[in-house]
Design a protein around this motif. Sequence first.
Motif, short mmCIF file in Angstrom:
data_model
loop_
_atom_site.label_atom_id
_atom_site.label_comp_id
_atom_site.label_asym_id
_atom_site.label_seq_id
_atom_site.Cartn_x
_atom_site.Cartn_y
_atom_site.Cartn_z
N ASP A 29 3.82 3.37 4.13
CA ASP A 29 4.34 2.70 2.95
C ASP A 29 3.99 3.56 1.73
O ASP A 29 2.87 3.51 1.22
N HIS A 30 4.93 4.37 1.30
CA HIS A 30 4.68 5.32 0.22
C HIS A 30 4.40 4.62 -1.10
O HIS A 30 3.63 5.12 -1.92
N ALA A 31 5.00 3.47 -1.34
CA ALA A 31 4.77 2.75 -2.60
C ALA A 31 3.32 2.27 -2.67
O ALA A 31 2.68 2.38 -3.72
N ALA A 32 2.79 1.74 -1.59
CA ALA A 32 1.41 1.27 -1.59
C ALA A 32 0.43 2.44 -1.73
O ALA A 32 -0.59 2.32 -2.41
N GLU A 33 0.74 3.56 -1.10
CA GLU A 33 -0.12 4.74 -1.23
C GLU A 33 -0.13 5.25 -2.67
O GLU A 33 -1.18 5.61 -3.20
N GLU A 54 0.43 3.49 -5.39
CA GLU A 54 -0.28 2.52 -6.21
C GLU A 54 -1.80 2.67 -6.03
O GLU A 54 -2.55 2.61 -7.00
N ALA A 55 -2.24 2.90 -4.79
CA ALA A 55 -3.68 3.09 -4.53
C ALA A 55 -4.17 4.37 -5.20
O ALA A 55 -5.28 4.39 -5.75
N THR A 56 -3.39 5.41 -5.16
CA THR A 56 -3.77 6.67 -5.80
C THR A 56 -3.84 6.50 -7.31
O THR A 56 -4.78 6.99 -7.95
#
Length: 48
Positions: free
Chosen positions: A34-38, A40-42
Amino acid sequence: MKDLTGNFAGGLYGLALLSLIAALVCAFFLHIPDHAAEAEATAAGARA
């Protein structure tokens, strides 16, 4: 399958069962990132 079961319903039930098994394998064992969650976490880590 028609020759083994005597009708088409047995073959269709077999296909439905295999489709269900394939869907379960994909749902539980296939890792889709899930690139969006990654991202956001970054971004949250960069703000801290």
